[in-house]
Motif scaffolding. Structure first.
Motif, PDB file in Angstrom:
ATOM      1  N   VAL A 171      -3.217   7.424  -5.605  1.00  0.00           N
ATOM      2  CA  VAL A 171      -4.519   7.921  -6.447  1.00  0.00           C
ATOM      3  C   VAL A 171      -5.650   8.289  -5.441  1.00  0.00           C
ATOM      4  O   VAL A 171      -6.880   8.691  -5.862  1.00  0.00           O
ATOM      5  N   ALA A 172      -5.377   8.393  -4.277  1.00  0.00           N
ATOM      6  CA  ALA A 172      -6.598   8.751  -3.031  1.00  0.00           C
ATOM      7  C   ALA A 172      -6.819  10.264  -3.252  1.00  0.00           C
ATOM      8  O   ALA A 172      -7.956  10.634  -2.614  1.00  0.00           O
ATOM      9  N   ASP A 173      -5.966  11.173  -3.972  1.00  0.00           N
ATOM     10  CA  ASP A 173      -6.272  12.528  -3.925  1.00  0.00           C
ATOM     11  C   ASP A 173      -6.767  12.946  -2.424  1.00  0.00           C
ATOM     12  O   ASP A 173      -7.907  13.376  -2.088  1.00  0.00           O
ATOM     13  N   LEU A 174      -5.614  13.036  -1.588  1.00  0.00           N
ATOM     14  CA  LEU A 174      -5.875  13.337  -0.138  1.00  0.00           C
ATOM     15  C   LEU A 174      -6.128  14.816   0.237  1.00  0.00           C
ATOM     16  O   LEU A 174      -5.539  15.433  -0.465  1.00  0.00           O
ATOM     17  N   PRO A 175      -7.023  15.070   0.957  1.00  0.00           N
ATOM     18  CA  PRO A 175      -6.933  16.323   1.331  1.00  0.00           C
ATOM     19  C   PRO A 175      -5.693  16.759   2.176  1.00  0.00           C
ATOM     20  O   PRO A 175      -5.192  16.127   2.575  1.00  0.00           O
ATOM     21  N   LEU A 176      -5.625  18.200   2.496  1.00  0.00           N
ATOM     22  CA  LEU A 176      -4.534  18.645   2.978  1.00  0.00           C
ATOM     23  C   LEU A 176      -4.217  18.224   4.222  1.00  0.00           C
ATOM     24  O   LEU A 176      -2.942  17.731   4.802  1.00  0.00           O
ATOM     25  N   ASP A 177      -5.193  18.085   5.444  1.00  0.00           N
ATOM     26  CA  ASP A 177      -4.821  17.520   6.605  1.00  0.00           C
ATOM     27  C   ASP A 177      -4.220  15.845   6.463  1.00  0.00           C
ATOM     28  O   ASP A 177      -3.539  15.786   7.332  1.00  0.00           O
ATOM     29  N   LEU A 178      -4.856  15.060   5.779  1.00  0.00           N
ATOM     30  CA  LEU A 178      -4.491  13.891   5.733  1.00  0.00           C
ATOM     31  C   LEU A 178      -3.137  13.737   5.069  1.00  0.00           C
ATOM     32  O   LEU A 178      -2.308  12.771   5.430  1.00  0.00           O
ATOM     33  N   ALA A 179      -3.005  14.357   3.998  1.00  0.00           N
ATOM     34  CA  ALA A 179      -1.716  14.452   3.156  1.00  0.00           C
ATOM     35  C   ALA A 179      -0.624  14.803   4.101  1.00  0.00           C
ATOM     36  O   ALA A 179       0.685  14.287   4.143  1.00  0.00           O
ATOM     37  N   ARG A 180      -0.865  15.962   4.765  1.00  0.00           N
ATOM     38  CA  ARG A 180      -0.052  16.399   5.834  1.00  0.00           C
ATOM     39  C   ARG A 180       0.631  15.471   7.064  1.00  0.00           C
ATOM     40  O   ARG A 180       1.630  15.173   7.408  1.00  0.00           O
ATOM     41  N   ALA A 181      -0.481  14.590   7.577  1.00  0.00           N
ATOM     42  CA  ALA A 181      -0.285  13.456   8.377  1.00  0.00           C
ATOM     43  C   ALA A 181       0.372  12.562   7.622  1.00  0.00           C
ATOM     44  O   ALA A 181       1.178  11.891   8.721  1.00  0.00           O
ATOM     45  N   MET A 182       0.452  12.141   6.756  1.00  0.00           N
ATOM     46  CA  MET A 182       1.328  11.129   6.053  1.00  0.00           C
ATOM     47  C   MET A 182       2.710  11.499   6.077  1.00  0.00           C
ATOM     48  O   MET A 182       3.583  10.864   6.465  1.00  0.00           O
ATOM     49  N   ASP A 183       2.849  12.826   5.696  1.00  0.00           N
ATOM     50  CA  ASP A 183       4.197  13.116   5.571  1.00  0.00           C
ATOM     51  C   ASP A 183       4.810  13.486   7.091  1.00  0.00           C
ATOM     52  O   ASP A 183       6.050  13.127   7.269  1.00  0.00           O
ATOM     53  N   GLU A 184       3.878  13.657   8.042  1.00  0.00           N
ATOM     54  CA  GLU A 184       4.614  14.033   9.332  1.00  0.00           C
ATOM     55  C   GLU A 184       4.729  12.520   9.980  1.00  0.00           C
ATOM     56  O   GLU A 184       5.866  12.400  10.803  1.00  0.00           O
ATOM     57  N   GLY A 185       4.151  11.650   9.687  1.00  0.00           N
ATOM     58  CA  GLY A 185       4.405  10.185  10.104  1.00  0.00           C
ATOM     59  C   GLY A 185       5.570   9.702   9.613  1.00  0.00           C
ATOM     60  O   GLY A 185       6.311   9.091  10.172  1.00  0.00           O
ATOM     61  N   ARG A 186       5.554   9.802   8.284  1.00  0.00           N
ATOM     62  CA  ARG A 186       7.126   9.457   7.526  1.00  0.00           C
ATOM     63  C   ARG A 186       8.043   9.948   8.181  1.00  0.00           C
ATOM     64  O   ARG A 186       9.283   9.540   8.751  1.00  0.00           O
ATOM     65  N   GLU A 187       8.004  11.489   8.475  1.00  0.00           N
ATOM     66  CA  GLU A 187       9.374  12.217   9.301  1.00  0.00           C
ATOM     67  C   GLU A 187       9.630  11.610  10.717  1.00  0.00           C
ATOM     68  O   GLU A 187      10.653  11.572  10.958  1.00  0.00           O
ATOM     69  N   ALA A 188       8.355  11.363  11.283  1.00  0.00           N
ATOM     70  CA  ALA A 188       8.647  11.043  12.646  1.00  0.00           C
ATOM     71  C   ALA A 188       9.111   9.553  13.045  1.00  0.00           C
ATOM     72  O   ALA A 188       9.909   9.562  13.815  1.00  0.00           O
ATOM     73  N   THR A 189       8.829   8.732  11.881  1.00  0.00           N
ATOM     74  CA  THR A 189       9.032   7.218  11.968  1.00  0.00           C
ATOM     75  C   THR A 189      10.119   6.885  11.217  1.00  0.00           C
ATOM     76  O   THR A 189      10.908   5.970  11.519  1.00  0.00           O
ATOM     77  N   GLY A 190      10.468   7.652   9.852  1.00  0.00           N
ATOM     78  CA  GLY A 190      11.465   7.317   9.265  1.00  0.00           C
ATOM     79  C   GLY A 190      11.071   6.205   8.241  1.00  0.00           C
ATOM     80  O   GLY A 190      11.800   5.506   7.664  1.00  0.00           O
ATOM     81  N   LEU A 191       9.644   5.868   8.090  1.00  0.00           N
ATOM     82  CA  LEU A 191       8.957   4.593   7.587  1.00  0.00           C
ATOM     83  C   LEU A 191       7.967   5.163   6.780  1.00  0.00           C
ATOM     84  O   LEU A 191       7.402   6.077   7.027  1.00  0.00           O
ATOM     85  N   ALA A 192       7.492   4.270   5.866  1.00  0.00           N
ATOM     86  CA  ALA A 192       6.391   4.585   4.966  1.00  0.00           C
ATOM     87  C   ALA A 192       5.075   3.787   5.390  1.00  0.00           C
ATOM     88  O   ALA A 192       5.037   2.882   6.301  1.00  0.00           O
ATOM     89  N   PRO A 193       4.264   4.611   5.090  1.00  0.00           N
ATOM     90  CA  PRO A 193       2.668   3.919   5.543  1.00  0.00           C
ATOM     91  C   PRO A 193       2.507   2.609   5.193  1.00  0.00           C
ATOM     92  O   PRO A 193       2.917   2.205   3.812  1.00  0.00           O
ATOM     93  N   ASN A 194       1.810   1.636   5.898  1.00  0.00           N
ATOM     94  CA  ASN A 194       1.746   0.240   5.579  1.00  0.00           C
ATOM     95  C   ASN A 194       0.311   0.208   4.761  1.00  0.00           C
ATOM     96  O   ASN A 194      -0.473   1.238   4.880  1.00  0.00           O
ATOM     97  N   PHE A 195      -0.159  -1.079   4.555  1.00  0.00           N
ATOM     98  CA  PHE A 195      -1.468  -1.163   3.997  1.00  0.00           C
ATOM     99  C   PHE A 195      -2.585  -0.594   4.798  1.00  0.00           C
ATOM    100  O   PHE A 195      -3.626  -0.139   4.381  1.00  0.00           O
ATOM    101  N   GLY A 196      -2.472  -1.374   6.264  1.00  0.00           N
ATOM    102  CA  GLY A 196      -3.555  -0.898   7.249  1.00  0.00           C
ATOM    103  C   GLY A 196      -3.864   0.524   7.427  1.00  0.00           C
ATOM    104  O   GLY A 196      -4.971   0.981   7.302  1.00  0.00           O
ATOM    105  N   LEU A 197      -2.710   1.415   7.281  1.00  0.00           N
ATOM    106  CA  LEU A 197      -2.805   2.732   7.579  1.00  0.00           C
ATOM    107  C   LEU A 197      -3.359   3.289   6.152  1.00  0.00           C
ATOM    108  O   LEU A 197      -4.267   4.461   6.180  1.00  0.00           O
ATOM    109  N   ALA A 198      -3.030   2.884   4.913  1.00  0.00           N
ATOM    110  CA  ALA A 198      -3.673   3.245   3.763  1.00  0.00           C
ATOM    111  C   ALA A 198      -5.256   3.030   3.711  1.00  0.00           C
ATOM    112  O   ALA A 198      -5.794   3.881   3.154  1.00  0.00           O
ATOM    113  N   LEU A 199      -5.619   1.641   4.202  1.00  0.00           N
ATOM    114  CA  LEU A 199      -7.079   1.656   4.361  1.00  0.00           C
ATOM    115  C   LEU A 199      -7.629   2.589   5.083  1.00  0.00           C
ATOM    116  O   LEU A 199      -8.879   2.944   4.618  1.00  0.00           O
ATOM    117  N   GLY A 200      -7.224   2.794   6.368  1.00  0.00           N
ATOM    118  CA  GLY A 200      -7.996   3.598   6.924  1.00  0.00           C
ATOM    119  C   GLY A 200      -7.847   5.108   6.529  1.00  0.00           C
ATOM    120  O   GLY A 200      -8.910   5.847   6.951  1.00  0.00           O
TER     121      GLY A 200
END
Length: 392
Positions: free
Chosen positions: A310-339
């Motif tokens: 529900v955060a309505d992320l701008p393109l750079d942050l949305a892309r960063a989340m996708d790149e992070g998932r691709e690089a690690t094979g893992l989903a964001p955790n709560f600390g990253l979501a807060l940040g």
């Protein structure tokens, strides 16, 4: 009696009718066992309006045989060497989901305020201690928001140090005042709005985005058994007031790996905003990409997913989340979501940590209350391994 009340369920969980039959008690006693942490409960997957109860806990109370296929909860069984056993009726993590006194935290975050969740965790759903809280005159010292938070808690710890027994309703009111003054320590005095609204007002968050602050606080309120919870309960069990016990727990949390991980994730998000192209890949190659994966949630942290959805992320942050998932094979955790949400709202640099500490304060106060009210002993033993007497 409907089938959902009598079904045995799966994985060692039974319906209400079966639980009452095995225990030989009335429903009110069963609910008391659940609220005090003696029997674990969770929503029935086939009908969330009903609850299932842990067969292992029921067997322990009745002296019956415990089936081998019963799924173990983290707190079940005798403590291993070096562990302390703590009984809690506040929070359960089961099936990749988080529950506050039996209610799905993700569902609560849709509409609940931190005050609502605090009342649930404090077992005060039939009363509202916040209704009796009045603003306090007089600021607390400290240059940073965190310094003022700890100063406010220390002040309350000194003022509430009377060891005389107090009714649980008085203790809940005390906790409401502590949480209220903690938020004032962050943002200063002002209109007596909801706690999340006061934080959002101080941070100049647009009205359309204030719900993100509310959701973050609700999802941060409590989590798994950790050193901060153990510290809080040990202090409360030793006679500390709720404010003093929560101060001990919050100080432990502030120095924990969870806060360090949150800080690393927040730093990476800042770097993304400065240089968005391939930031995740480069950080992962350097071993500096934090905030992805949580061993407690192999399929992904539901708190992070709920907040980011529900955060309505701008393109750079949305892309960063996708790149992070691709690089690690893992989903964001709560600390990253807060940040990420803190950067999305352009909050102060330490705001993600401040959100976690504020929300978690409600939960630590709940653990202090639970320890004081229910008095379940913390079974731990110190074993001396130092030099023999007289050794040099």
């Amino acid at each position: 009696m409907q089938a959902a009340d009598t079904a045995t369920g799966t994985g060692g969980w039974v319906g209400r009718g079966e639980a009452l039959s095995r225990l030989g008690v009335k429903a009110q006693t069963l609910y008391a066992y659940v609220s005090r942490g003696r029997i674990a409960a969770r929503p029935d997957p086939e009908d969330p309006r009903r609850s299932l109860y842990a067969a292992r806990d029921i067997a322990r109370l009745t002296g019956g045989q415990i089936a081998e296929d019963v799924a173990l909860l983290p707190s079940v069984g005798a403590p291993a060497r070096g562990e302390a056993e703590v009984q809690s009726g506040l929070t359960l993590i089961a099936g990749g989901r988080l529950f506050y006194r039996g209610m799905d935290a993700i569902q609560l975050a849709e509409t609940a305020t931190l005050e609502d969740v605090a009342r649930r965790l404090w077992d005060a759903r039939d009363a509202n201690p916040f209704a009796e809280v009045r603003p306090r005159v007089g600021a607390v010292p400290g240059g940073s928001a965190r310094a003022r938070l700890f100063a406010a808690l220390a002040r309350r710890a000194e003022e509430d140090a009377d060891r005389k027994p107090r009714p649980i309703a008085d203790l809940r009111l005390e906790c409401a005042r502590v949480l209220d003054e903690a938020v004032d320590a962050f943002v200063g005095s002002g209109p007596r709005l909801f706690l999340h609204q006061r934080l959002a007002r101080a941070w100049k968050v647009p009205e359309r985005d204030v719900h993100l602050i509310r959701r973050a606080l609700v999802l941060a309120a409590d989590h798994e058994m950790n050193p901060a919870v153990l510290t809080t309960r040990a202090a409360a069990g030793g006679g500390a007031s709720p404010a003093a016990a929560a101060l001990a727990g919050l100080a432990t949390l502030a120095g924990s790996e969870a806060i360090a991980e949150l800080s690393r994730a927040s730093a990476w998000i800042l770097a993304v905003r400065r240089q968005a192209v391939d930031a995740a890949r480069r950080a992962h190659e350097m071993g500096a990409l934090g905030g992805f994966g949580d061993p407690i949630y192999p399929s992904g942290d539901p708190r992070a997913a709920a907040l980011l959805a529900v955060a309505d992320l701008p393109l750079d942050l949305a892309r960063a989340m996708d790149e992070g998932r691709e690089a690690t094979g893992l989903a964001p955790n709560f600390g990253l979501a807060l940040g990420t949400v803190a950067r999305r709202l352009e909050l102060p640099r330490e705001a993600a940590t401040d959100l976690l500490l504020t929300g978690r304060l409600a939960g630590l106060l709940g653990h202090a209350l639970d320890q004081i009210a229910n008095g379940s002993p913390i079974r731990a033993r110190l074993r001396y391994v130092g030099p023999e007497p007289g050794a040099h």
